[in-house]
Design an enzyme around this catalytic site. Structure first.
Site, PDB file in Angstrom:
ATOM      1  CE1 TYR A 194      41.609  39.683 -17.059  1.00  0.00           C
ATOM      2  CE2 TYR A 194      43.942  40.093 -17.365  1.00  0.00           C
ATOM      3  CZ  TYR A 194      42.648  40.538 -17.393  1.00  0.00           C
ATOM      4  OH  TYR A 194      42.383  41.827 -17.749  1.00  0.00           O
ATOM      5  NE  ARG A 247      36.459  43.567 -27.434  1.00  0.00           N
ATOM      6  CZ  ARG A 247      37.205  44.173 -26.524  1.00  0.00           C
ATOM      7  NH1 ARG A 247      37.411  45.468 -26.570  1.00  0.00           N
ATOM      8  NH2 ARG A 247      37.755  43.516 -25.509  1.00  0.00           N
ATOM      9  CE  LYS A 265      38.802  42.002 -17.998  1.00  0.00           C
ATOM     10  NZ  LYS A 265      39.912  42.864 -18.380  1.00  0.00           N
ATOM     11  CD  GLU A 337      36.420  44.006 -19.223  1.00  0.00           C
ATOM     12  OE1 GLU A 337      36.548  44.656 -18.171  1.00  0.00           O
ATOM     13  OE2 GLU A 337      37.265  44.046 -20.151  1.00  0.00           O
ATOM     14  CG  ASP A 338      35.748  41.997 -23.163  1.00  0.00           C
ATOM     15  OD1 ASP A 338      36.420  43.047 -23.021  1.00  0.00           O
ATOM     16  OD2 ASP A 338      36.252  40.870 -23.067  1.00  0.00           O
ATOM     17  CG  ASP A 360      38.773  46.861 -17.760  1.00  0.00           C
ATOM     18  OD1 ASP A 360      39.569  47.631 -17.207  1.00  0.00           O
ATOM     19  OD2 ASP A 360      39.011  45.659 -17.969  1.00  0.00           O
ATOM     20  CG  ASP A 361      37.110  46.355 -22.892  1.00  0.00           C
ATOM     21  OD1 ASP A 361      38.038  45.549 -22.726  1.00  0.00           O
ATOM     22  OD2 ASP A 361      35.924  46.099 -22.594  1.00  0.00           O
ATOM     23  CG  ASN A 502      44.544  40.936 -24.339  1.00  0.00           C
ATOM     24  OD1 ASN A 502      45.733  40.720 -24.295  1.00  0.00           O
ATOM     25  ND2 ASN A 502      44.005  41.991 -23.769  1.00  0.00           N
ATOM     26  CG  ASN A 546      45.656  42.724 -19.076  1.00  0.00           C
ATOM     27  OD1 ASN A 546      44.767  43.022 -18.286  1.00  0.00           O
ATOM     28  ND2 ASN A 546      45.465  41.900 -20.086  1.00  0.00           N
TER      29      ASN A 546
HETATM   30  O1  LIG Z   1      40.808  41.014 -20.582  1.00  0.00           O
HETATM   31  C1  LIG Z   1      41.943  41.432 -20.907  1.00  0.00           C
HETATM   32  O2  LIG Z   1      42.954  40.756 -20.832  1.00  0.00           O
HETATM   33  C2  LIG Z   1      42.086  42.853 -21.365  1.00  0.00           C
HETATM   34  C3  LIG Z   1      40.831  43.337 -21.916  1.00  0.00           C
HETATM   35  O3  LIG Z   1      40.015  43.930 -21.231  1.00  0.00           O
HETATM   36  C4  LIG Z   1      40.468  42.960 -23.284  1.00  0.00           C
HETATM   37  O4  LIG Z   1      41.312  42.506 -24.048  1.00  0.00           O
HETATM   38  O5  LIG Z   1      39.291  43.123 -23.610  1.00  0.00           O
HETATM   39 MG   LIG Z   2      38.056  43.675 -21.979  1.00  0.00          MG
END
Ligand SMILES: O=C([O-])CC(=O)C(=O)O
Ligand SMILES: [Mg+2]
Length: 646
Positions: A194, A247, A265, A337-338, A360-361, A502, A546
């Site tokens: 991770y 992103r 994840k 995610e992202d 999640d973000d 991160n 986190n």
């Molecule tokens: O993935 C991770 O460590 C936390 C997160 O969702 C990010 O930074 O986008």
């Molecule tokens: Mg993320």
């Protein structure tokens, strides 16, 4: 025992008329590894399923193709570990097309089947029964010794990416050993699979790519996504983590190489939250990339074009979202995610009312940060409403956290939400977000445009707003300078400073900087892990704020209650459950998050709180509600110990 690849034909006549998922009841029978594969014209329909726990495989299904309905449970409701005792084809009528064949995974192919391979842990009897004689060296060892050996060899690697690759290889070779390793050594291995290492893995994904571990859905698959989902070997999917790679952490647009994130994840969904690995599906949507370096990289694995936007983008996403629901039903959880800001908020708003989704973000991060703040207040004193919050970064994480804090303040004090929001200020790349900028602000920033003089620099905003809490969600490293941290320390006896971006390279400041510049007074947490810091003879242990604390338990709670929507109150419940897991002993050590080594217990508590909220809100479909939700959550959790194949 049926020999390798021997097959018989069966069809679905016995189950026609039922559109529900079905499973062969094999519970309590000793296990075997039996493979069911679709053949003939429907081969592209992908149906490859492994049956476990059946010493007399499918005896009721005759070679002439008839099958007795008695084999079939039209309503399998078992979750968690028990499901491994069932044949989970989860096929519906239209998927179940004849002919099927039955074959047995044994011998050489069993050793190459990561779901069932045990390597040297196959015992003598299993070696005889499964045609493994001679394929393995004579010694038989325990899973515990395998863990010890793997940890020894992983520790030999100096370079984190090599450790990452060793872990990915293990996941491909022996899934149960991979999860046992991760669960038993979570604090050591979390930074490997991770953040921060997964960030580097994504940056180099093109050159380290070996085998697909998730589904790639690109613009080329437009119009065929329903079929593409069927190419995935598992049908009974409960959680999907999807990214479009725009992103990735604070590293920007990594296009198709963002795949490392859904994979990482989801491995935490299993290791930390106990969701079965076979129920997890990592997906990357590839609509191109605007990353010139990748477009010019000969090893780049994605589409070589600039990102599709507008209607073209929306149509692909919509097809994906519809196909997911069509294939897996309305209880499959989709974690966004992202995604970049401009899509993340819109997708969440668009699908939040029709699908079981969360971002999640925006939401997971908010929930974990709120938990940390609630715990920090026990050290600093006061209620949330007594504090002033300043953010650097007004994207998904910044505005998501800000909104959840405002919601909680408003709940605690009955203050209108608009009033609660005034306790929170955000700085973006153009400076403090203020009323005079409102016309040029993106919609998700507008609620944070308060009456205030424009301020350009963060340090001036600190001195102007006088926050008690400073939170970094900018994605830009080293932006909490000495001046900024010193200003926070001058204003507060115990400044709360969270640098959440991160991976480590993007963190707004390091743990060492936070403690040194505040003369050991900061209450500090970061998104990626930092080692403990020694300052003037005292050891400070930074917290890791986190979302990995939240999403595995949140997901488990949603799945086990059969929830059909995610509600903000569930995120608040998750947050409270996490904060409640911080013990006095943790506080005494200066910790505001519980240690990750207890994460499965923590996840069970989060899952129970989320499920309870789902029942309370009438969003849970699993009836009746289990009496003891914590026990039930624990019972549902996947256990990576080897099963006995006899
Ligand atoms: O993935 C991770 O460590 C936390 C997160 O969702 C990010 O930074 O986008
Ligand atoms: Mg993320």
């Amino acid at each position: 025992m049926i020999s390798l690849h021997r097959s018989c034909f069966l069809n679905n006549t016995g189950i026609s008329g039922s559109s529900s998922p079905f499973s062969y009841k094999l519970k309590k029978l000793p296990p075997a590894s039996v493979k069911v594969t679709a053949l003939g014209p429907n081969r592209d329909r992908n149906s490859s399923v492994l049956i476990e726990n059946n010493n007399n495989p499918l005896k009721e299904i005759k070679e002439d193709g008839t099958s007795s309905v008695a084999d079939v449970d039209p309503n399998p409701t078992v979750t968690g570990e028990d499901r491994d005792l069932y044949y989970d084809a989860a096929a519906t009528d239209d998927q179940l097309v004849t002919p099927w064949s039955l074959s047995v995974a044994s011998g050489y192919s069993l050793l190459r089947d990561p779901h069932h391979n045990k390597g040297l842990a196959f015992n003598e009897k299993e070696r005889d029964s499964y045609y493994l004689r001679g394929l393995l060296p004579p010694t038989v060892i325990s899973q515990e010794l395998q863990v010890k050996k793997m940890m020894y060899s992983i520790r030999q690697y100096q370079v984190p990416l090599q450790k990452y690759m060793a872990m990915m290889d293990l996941q491909e070779l022996n899934e149960r050993l991979f999860y046992k390793l991760l669960i038993d050594n979570v604090e050591e291995l979390l930074p490997v699979v991770y953040t921060p290492t997964v960030g580097e893995a994504c940056q180099k994904y093109g050159s380290i790519f070996r085998r697909p571990q998730g589904l790639f859905i690109s613009l080329k698959e437009k119009g065929k996504i329903h079929e593409v989902l069927r190419n995935w070997p598992q049908r009974d999917i409960q959680v999907i983590v999807v990214t479009d790679g725009e992103r990735i952490l604070g590293l920007g647009d990594l296009g198709c190489q963002g795949m490392g994130i859904p994979i990482g994840k989801l491995s935490l969904y299993t290791a930390l939250g106990g969701v079965r690995p076979s129920a997890c599906l990592p997906v990357t949507i590839d609509v191109g990339t605007n990353n010139e370096q990748l477009l010019n990289d000969e090893f780049y694995i994605g589409l070589r074009r600039r990102r599709a936007t507008g209607q073209e983008y929306a149509e692909l996403m919509h097809e994906f979202m519809s196909a997911v629901k069509q294939n897996y039903g309305e209880k499959v959880l989709i974690q966004f995610e992202d995604f970049a800001n401009h899509n993340a908020f819109d997708l969440l708003a668009k699908y939040g009312t029709t699908h079981l989704v969360f971002n999640d973000d925006i939401q997971g991060t908010a929930s974990v940060v709120l938990a940390g703040l609630v715990a920090a207040l026990k050290v600093v004193g006061g209620t949330l409403a007594d504090h002033r919050f300043l953010f650097l970064g007004a994207g998904e994480a910044g505005t998501g956290i800000a909104e959840l804090i405002a919601l909680e303040i408003s709940k605690q004090t009955n203050m209108p939400l608009e009033e609660a929001r005034k306790k929170i200020s955000l700085v973006d790349s153009k400076g403090l977000i203020v009323k005079s900028r409102i016309d040029s602000l993106q919609h998700f920033k507008k609620p944070w445009a308060h009456d205030h003089e424009p301020i350009k620099k963060l340090v001036d905003a600190v001195n102007g707003i006088k926050p008690t809490v400073l939170i970094g969600t900018s994605g830009v490293g080293r932006t909490f300078t000495k001046e900024v941290v010193e200003a926070m320390a001058a204003l507060n006896e115990k400044p709360i400073i969270f640098s959440l971006s991160n991976p480590t390279s993007q963190s707004e400041c390091t743990a060492e900087e936070a403690y040194t510049w505040s003369e050991g007074r900061a209450i500090f947490a970061s998104g990626s892990p930092f080692d403990p810091v020694e300052y003037k003879g005292r050891v400070f242990v930074p917290g890791q704020a986190n979302n990995a604390y939240i999403f595995p338990g949140l997901g488990l709670g949603l799945i086990m209650s059969g929830a059909i929507r995610v509600h903000d109150d569930m995120l608040l419940a998750a947050s409270e459950a996490l904060a409640a897991q911080v013990t006095q002993e943790n506080f005494d050590k200066g910790l505001i998050y519980p240690p990750f080594r207890n994460i499965r217990k923590i996840s069970a508590h989060i899952a129970a709180s989320v499920a309870a909220k789902a029942y309370e809100l009438g969003l849970a479909t699993r009836q009746p509600q289990p009496k003891d939700l914590v026990k039930y959550a624990e019972h549902c959790m996947y256990n990576p110990a080897y099963q006995s194949y006899r």
